[in-house]
Write an enzyme that holds these catalytic residues in place. Structure first.
Site, PDB file in Angstrom:
ATOM      1  N   LYS A 112       0.815  -1.216   0.000  1.00  0.00           N
ATOM      2  CA  LYS A 112       0.000   0.000   0.000  1.00  0.00           C
ATOM      3  C   LYS A 112       0.850   1.267   0.000  1.00  0.00           C
ATOM      4  CE  LYS A 112      -4.243  -2.061   1.527  1.00  0.00           C
ATOM      5  NZ  LYS A 112      -3.757  -3.451   1.352  1.00  0.00           N
TER       6      LYS A 112
HETATM    7  C1  LIG Z   1      -4.122  -4.426   0.464  1.00  0.00           C
HETATM    8  C2  LIG Z   1      -3.268  -5.643   0.314  1.00  0.00           C
HETATM    9  C3  LIG Z   1      -3.518  -6.610  -0.687  1.00  0.00           C
HETATM   10  C4  LIG Z   1      -4.683  -6.533  -1.672  1.00  0.00           C
HETATM   11  O1  LIG Z   1      -4.723  -5.355  -2.395  1.00  0.00           O
HETATM   12  P1  LIG Z   1      -5.970  -5.013  -3.348  1.00  0.00           P
HETATM   13  O2  LIG Z   1      -5.988  -3.533  -3.449  1.00  0.00           O
HETATM   14  O3  LIG Z   1      -7.151  -5.575  -2.663  1.00  0.00           O
HETATM   15  O4  LIG Z   1      -5.718  -5.648  -4.640  1.00  0.00           O
HETATM   16  C5  LIG Z   1      -2.671  -7.699  -0.771  1.00  0.00           C
HETATM   17  N1  LIG Z   1      -1.652  -7.860   0.101  1.00  0.00           N
HETATM   18  C6  LIG Z   1      -1.393  -6.960   1.073  1.00  0.00           C
HETATM   19  C7  LIG Z   1      -0.256  -7.215   1.998  1.00  0.00           C
HETATM   20  C8  LIG Z   1      -2.182  -5.826   1.215  1.00  0.00           C
HETATM   21  O5  LIG Z   1      -1.919  -4.944   2.207  1.00  0.00           O
END
Ligand SMILES: *Cc1c(COP(=O)(O)O)cnc(C)c1O
Length: 496
Positions: A112
Site C-alpha cells: 500500500k
Molecule cells: C491491500 C493488500 C492486498 C490486496 O490489495 P488489493 O488492493 O485488494 O488488490 C494484498 N496484500 C497486502 C499485503 C495488502 O496490504
C-alpha cells in the site's frame, strides 16, 4: 480543462482528475473512470534504462492530465525517495523459472506504500484554485491493520492535510498496533475504538455523511473531510507504474525483448492491485494474462468462473487479512471498461449487489473477461505449504498474501514460454508468527520473539522499521467508544 472523469454508473457529471481525487467517490456511489484511458499509449521502449521516478513522471502525466509536469515532479520526488529500502522502488527478482516483483520495500513494508506515499502529495495539490487558500483536508480512515499505517506514513506532515485513523481495540496484531501508535508527525491522530472493524468503518461512513459536523469543521477551521480509500483514483494510478517497471526490468535483464508478452499473478482482494495491471495493458504494455489470486474468501474466483458475483457467503478470517474481502470494490472499474463503458449495465449490476447481494453478468461479457483474466485461490493449509515450499525451493521467504499467489502460480500449467511475474505484497516480517508456524518454528512469546527466530532460522534480517517497534515510544493511547468518534474528529480538526 481536462474534465473527463465521471462515474462508472453515469457519464452526466464530468470532473478533472484533481477533482476526482479530492472527492474520492462519485455522488451516485460509482467510481471515477475516464474514457480517455488508453487513447494515449506509453511506448515502453522509451522507459528502458530509466529510473522508477522517470517512469512515474511519464505515466502520471498520461493518467492525471490536469496536473502540471512540475507538480508531478514534486509529488514523485516526495513519494519515491530515500524512504524506500531499494533504489529500484519495486525490484524484480528471479524466483526459479519465474520472477517476483517486490512491492514491500516502502516505509511500512507493505504494498500500500506504493500508492499511499504519493496520494497525500496529490491531495495536498487538489486545493489549489479553490475559493479559500487555507482550505485543509482531514483524511479519515478505519483500518483493520495495513491501510492505517500506510496512510499515516504517507500523510504525516504533508502541508494542508491531516489524518485520523481509528482501529478496533484488541483486533489488530501487536506489530500493526505499534506501527500506528508510534507514528511521528504533527498532523496525525490514532485512536482505538471499542468495537470491531465493521463498527468503526460504519461510524466513519456516518461521520462522512454528517452535515452538521461538516459545517462546524468548515466554519471553525476551513477543514473538509476526505478518504484515502482504495477506490480513490489517486490510489489506483500510481500502481500502474510498477507493471511498467516490472516489464522494463525484464527487458534490462534480457529475459524479453520489447513487445514480448508477460503474464502477472496478483494477490488481490479489492481488485485494486490487479486492476492496475489492466490499466497498464490499456496503456499499451504487452500483458498476456492477468491471474487473480485469492485466499479462502474466494468471491472473485467464483465470479470469474461463473459470471455470478455473490457476496452472501460466509466470511473467513485468514492469515492474509488484507485480502479478506467480500465486496471487491474496484471490480466495478474493470466491468465498466470491459463492457465498453456501459454505465446502464454497471448501474443495474451494482443495484442488484446492493439490493439482493449478487449480480450476474451477460455470457458474452464473461467470455471477454476470461480472455484476459484467470483466477485461483488458496486455503490456509495451501498458504502454509506455499511458504515452506518457496523457501525450500528458492530460499526466498514470502508472506501469507504473496503465498496465495505462489500457490496459484504453482498450480498453473506452463503452456507457453511467456515470462511470469508474481507480485509480492508484504514483507514476511510483518507476519512473523504465521511464517514461523509454517516453518515449524517455536511461536511462543511476542511477535518480536517470532521475528528473531525467523531471522535465526533463515539467515535473513527483519526490516529495521519493524524490528525497532519493540522499543519505540507509543504516542497514542486513547480508547474511545463508537459514539465519541465524531467529537474526536472535531477536536483533531481544530488542531490542523
Ligand atoms: C491491500 C493488500 C492486498 C490486496 O490489495 P488489493 O488492493 O485488494 O488488490 C494484498 N496484500 C497486502 C499485503 C495488502 O496490504
Amino acid at each position: 480543462m481536462n474534465t473527463t472523469f465521471h462515474s462508472t454508473r453515469s457519464s452526466s457529471v464530468n470532473l478533472t482528475s484533481r477533482q476526482a481525487i479530492r472527492q474520492g467517490l462519485a455522488d451516485d456511489g460509482g467510481l471515477f473512470v475516464t474514457d480517455d484511458l488508453g487513447n494515449e499509449k506509453v511506448d515502453v521502449s522509451t522507459l528502458v534504462g530509466k529510473p522508477y521516478q522517470d517512469m512515474a513522471r511519464t505515466m502520471l502525466g498520461v493518467l492525471l492530465p490536469d496536473f502540471s509536469a512540475s507538480e508531478l515532479d514534486e509529488c514523485v520526488r516526495a513519494a519515491y525517495g530515500s524512504q524506500w529500502l531499494d533504489s529500484a522502488i519495486t525490484p524484480l527478482k528471479p524466483l526459479g523459472d519465474t520472477y517476483i516483483l517486490e512491492l514491500f520495500n516502502g516505509p511500512t513494508n507493505a504494498f500500500k506504500d506504493v500508492a499511499l506515499q504519493i496520494l497525500p502529495q496529490f491531495m495536498a495539490r487538489t486545493a489549489a484554485g479553490a475559493t479559500s487558500t487555507n482550505e485543509k483536508v482531514m483524511v479519515l480512515t478505519a483500518t483493520s491493520g495495513d491501510t492505517g499505517k500506510a496512510a499515516l506514513a504517507g500523510f504525516a506532515d504533508t502541508p494542508g492535510t491531516g489524518i485520523t485513523v481509528f482501529y478496533p481495540e484488541g483486533k489488530v496484531s501487536e506489530i500493526q498496533r505499534l506501527q500506528m501508535t508510534t507514528q511521528i508527525g504533527s498532523n496525525v491522530n490514532v485512536c482505538a475504538v471499542k468495537g470491531n472493524f465493521d463498527d468503526a468503518q460504519t461510524a466513519v461512513k456516518r461521520i462522512f455523511g454528517d452535515k452538521n459536523l461538516a459545517t462546524k469543521l468548515e466554519e471553525s477551521n476551513s477543514v473538509s473531510l476526505s478518504s484515502a480509500n482504495s477506490i480513490n483514483v489517486g490510489r489506483l494510478v500510481p500502481q500502474v507504474i510498477y507493471y511498467f517497471s516490472a516489464y522494463v526490468q525484464l527487458v534490462e535483464r534480457s529475459a524479453i525483448n520489447v513487445g514480448d508478452e508477460v503474464e502477472f499473478i496478483v494477490p488481490t482482494g479489492n481488485f485494486g492491485d490487479i486492476l492496475a495491471g489492466y490499466y497498464a495493458k490499456k496503456l499499451g504494455l504487452p500483458v498476456g494474462r492477468l491471474t487473480v489470486a485469492s485466499d479462502r474468501n474466494n468471491v472473485l474466483f467464483d465470479f470469474l468462473t461463473t459470471g455470478i458475483y455473490n457476496r452472501e457467503r460466509p466470511f473467513y478470517q485468514t492469515s492474509s487479512p488484507s485480502m479478506d474481502i467480500l465486496v471487491s470494490s474496484n471490480l466495478e472499474r474493470m466491468l465498466y471498461y470491459m463492457s465498453d463503458g456501459d454505465t446502464e449495465l454497471i448501474r443495474s449490476l451494482m443495484d442488484n449487489l446492493q439490493n439482493i447481494g449478487s449480480f450476474t453478468i451477460p455470457d458474452s461479457l464473461l467470455k471477454r473477461i476470461r480472455g484476459l483474466f484467470s483466477c485461483g485461490w488458496a486455503d490456509e493449509n495451501q498458504v502454509s505449504h506455499a511458504i515452506t515450499d518457496c523457501w525450500n525451493v528458492n530460499h526466498y521467504i514470502i508472506d501469507p498474501h504473496t503465498a496465495c499467489g505462489y500457490h496459484v502460480l504453482s498450480q498453473m500449467p506452463r503452456q507457453t514460454a511467456m515470462p511470469r511475474v508474481l507480485l509480492s505484497t508484504a514483507s514476511p516480517y510483518k507476519f512473523p508468527r504465521v511464517v514461523g508456524k509454517a516453518f515449524g518454528l517455536d511461536t511462543a512469546g511476542t511477535d518480536f520473539d517470532c521475528m528473531d527466530r525467523l531471522s535465526e532460522a533463515t539467515g535473513t534480517t527483519a526490516p529495521k522499521n519493524l524490528r525497532g517497534l519493540e522499543h519505540a515510544a507509543e504516542r497514542f493511547t486513547d480508547v474511545i467508544s463508537i459514539d465519541e468518534m465524531g467529537d474526536y474528529v472535531h477536536q483533531a480538526s481544530k488542531q490542523l
